[in-house]
Design a protein around this motif. Structure first.
Motif, PDB file in Angstrom:
ATOM      1  N   VAL A  47       0.818  -1.213   0.000  1.00  0.00           N
ATOM      2  CA  VAL A  47       0.000   0.000   0.000  1.00  0.00           C
ATOM      3  C   VAL A  47       0.850   1.261   0.000  1.00  0.00           C
ATOM      4  N   MET A  48       1.789   1.362   0.921  1.00  0.00           N
ATOM      5  CA  MET A  48       2.579   2.588   1.055  1.00  0.00           C
ATOM      6  C   MET A  48       3.488   2.798  -0.160  1.00  0.00           C
ATOM      7  N   ALA A  49       4.076   1.750  -0.694  1.00  0.00           N
ATOM      8  CA  ALA A  49       4.951   1.883  -1.863  1.00  0.00           C
ATOM      9  C   ALA A  49       4.155   2.330  -3.087  1.00  0.00           C
ATOM     10  N   GLY A  50       2.984   1.757  -3.283  1.00  0.00           N
ATOM     11  CA  GLY A  50       2.139   2.171  -4.398  1.00  0.00           C
ATOM     12  C   GLY A  50       1.741   3.627  -4.298  1.00  0.00           C
ATOM     13  N   GLN A  51       1.463   4.063  -3.070  1.00  0.00           N
ATOM     14  CA  GLN A  51       1.084   5.458  -2.841  1.00  0.00           C
ATOM     15  C   GLN A  51       2.255   6.387  -3.181  1.00  0.00           C
ATOM     16  N   VAL A  52       3.455   6.012  -2.808  1.00  0.00           N
ATOM     17  CA  VAL A  52       4.633   6.835  -3.091  1.00  0.00           C
ATOM     18  C   VAL A  52       4.873   6.941  -4.600  1.00  0.00           C
ATOM     19  N   VAL A  53       4.831   5.824  -5.308  1.00  0.00           N
ATOM     20  CA  VAL A  53       5.086   5.848  -6.756  1.00  0.00           C
ATOM     21  C   VAL A  53       4.029   6.685  -7.478  1.00  0.00           C
ATOM     22  N   GLY A  54       2.766   6.501  -7.119  1.00  0.00           N
ATOM     23  CA  GLY A  54       1.704   7.290  -7.741  1.00  0.00           C
ATOM     24  C   GLY A  54       1.864   8.776  -7.481  1.00  0.00           C
ATOM     25  N   THR A  55       2.256   9.119  -6.273  1.00  0.00           N
ATOM     26  CA  THR A  55       2.443  10.521  -5.910  1.00  0.00           C
ATOM     27  C   THR A  55       3.630  11.131  -6.640  1.00  0.00           C
ATOM     28  N   VAL A  56       4.701  10.397  -6.801  1.00  0.00           N
ATOM     29  CA  VAL A  56       5.870  10.897  -7.528  1.00  0.00           C
ATOM     30  C   VAL A  56       5.503  11.191  -8.990  1.00  0.00           C
ATOM     31  N   CYS A  57       4.718  10.329  -9.598  1.00  0.00           N
ATOM     32  CA  CYS A  57       4.263  10.582 -10.979  1.00  0.00           C
ATOM     33  C   CYS A  57       3.414  11.854 -11.044  1.00  0.00           C
ATOM     34  N   ALA A  58       2.544  12.041 -10.069  1.00  0.00           N
ATOM     35  CA  ALA A  58       1.702  13.236 -10.028  1.00  0.00           C
ATOM     36  C   ALA A  58       2.536  14.493  -9.809  1.00  0.00           C
ATOM     37  N   ILE A  59       3.594  14.403  -9.026  1.00  0.00           N
ATOM     38  CA  ILE A  59       4.471  15.544  -8.774  1.00  0.00           C
ATOM     39  C   ILE A  59       5.105  16.032 -10.079  1.00  0.00           C
ATOM     40  N   ALA A  60       5.514  15.113 -10.928  1.00  0.00           N
ATOM     41  CA  ALA A  60       6.115  15.501 -12.208  1.00  0.00           C
ATOM     42  C   ALA A  60       5.112  16.264 -13.076  1.00  0.00           C
ATOM     43  N   VAL A  61       3.891  15.769 -13.149  1.00  0.00           N
ATOM     44  CA  VAL A  61       2.844  16.449 -13.921  1.00  0.00           C
ATOM     45  C   VAL A  61       2.563  17.827 -13.325  1.00  0.00           C
ATOM     46  N   ALA A  62       2.482  17.901 -12.005  1.00  0.00           N
ATOM     47  CA  ALA A  62       2.169  19.155 -11.323  1.00  0.00           C
ATOM     48  C   ALA A  62       3.264  20.208 -11.518  1.00  0.00           C
ATOM     49  N   PHE A  63       4.529  19.795 -11.530  1.00  0.00           N
ATOM     50  CA  PHE A  63       5.597  20.776 -11.702  1.00  0.00           C
ATOM     51  C   PHE A  63       5.481  21.475 -13.052  1.00  0.00           C
ATOM     52  N   VAL A  64       5.322  20.698 -14.084  1.00  0.00           N
ATOM     53  CA  VAL A  64       5.228  21.280 -15.428  1.00  0.00           C
ATOM     54  C   VAL A  64       4.026  22.223 -15.511  1.00  0.00           C
ATOM     55  N   GLY A  65       2.875  21.771 -15.056  1.00  0.00           N
ATOM     56  CA  GLY A  65       1.670  22.594 -15.129  1.00  0.00           C
ATOM     57  C   GLY A  65       1.743  23.852 -14.297  1.00  0.00           C
ATOM     58  N   ASN A  66       2.267  23.738 -13.093  1.00  0.00           N
ATOM     59  CA  ASN A  66       2.331  24.907 -12.215  1.00  0.00           C
ATOM     60  C   ASN A  66       3.405  25.889 -12.634  1.00  0.00           C
ATOM     61  N   ARG A  67       4.557  25.411 -13.047  1.00  0.00           N
ATOM     62  CA  ARG A  67       5.623  26.330 -13.435  1.00  0.00           C
ATOM     63  C   ARG A  67       5.286  27.087 -14.712  1.00  0.00           C
TER      64      ARG A  67
END
Length: 165
Positions: A47-67
């Motif tokens: 559970v925790m590992a899946g949550q981390v990987v999913g969140t890291v992918c979302a962080i990449a998308v969020a950086f591009v969109g927000n910047r």
């Protein structure tokens, strides 16, 4: 409502940033939910590992969109600085999210798919999102100051310091 916002340009700018941030966040959230749940279902990842990987992918998308969209009108303080601060603030946001996930899983003993999604992907993401918006606006993508707001150390009035011979 339009008249209200026209008379309050600061509030109108904030409303625009909130709307763009929400749009970028919605896209990142879909990525996070999709990746996390696919990993849980297809790989049996903990559970925790899946949550981390999913969140890291979302962080990449969020950086591009927000910047490049949400905070495009704000000061550019250097790609490296912005990236590092963005990652640090997202690390804190992820810890908030994982804290909610861990509380549900280890303290309350709720380990079903619905409980996992509510704790990590609703409550955790919600609290993490509030923190992220505040931190992005404050530290990662600060306000761009007008030239007249820059201190004039030597009193020349032109924003440049005189050289002493």
């Amino acid at each position: 409502m339009r008249h209200f916002l026209e008379n309050r340009p600061g509030l109108a700018k904030l409303a625009g940033e909130v709307a763009r941030f929400g749009s970028v966040g919605a896209l990142a959230y879909v990525v996070q939910l999709g990746v996390t749940n696919l990993l849980w279902a297809l790989t049996g990842l903990p559970v925790m590992a899946g949550q981390v990987v999913g969140t890291v992918c979302a962080i990449a998308v969020a950086f591009v969109g927000n910047r490049f969209w949400t905070f495009a009108s704000r000061a550019r303080t250097g790609y490296g600085r912005e990236t590092v601060l963005f990652l640090v603030m997202n690390g804190v946001g992820m810890l908030i999210q994982l804290g909610c996930q861990a509380f549900s899983l280890y303290v309350l003993g709720l380990d079903g798919p619905l409980a996992q999604n509510l704790a990590g992907n609703v409550v955790g993401v919600g609290l993490g999102t509030l923190f992220r918006f505040f931190s992005y606006r404050t530290w990662v993508f600060p306000e761009q100051h007008a030239p007249e707001d820059v201190p004039d150390p030597d009193g020349t009035g032109d924003g440049t310091a005189r050289r002493s011979a």
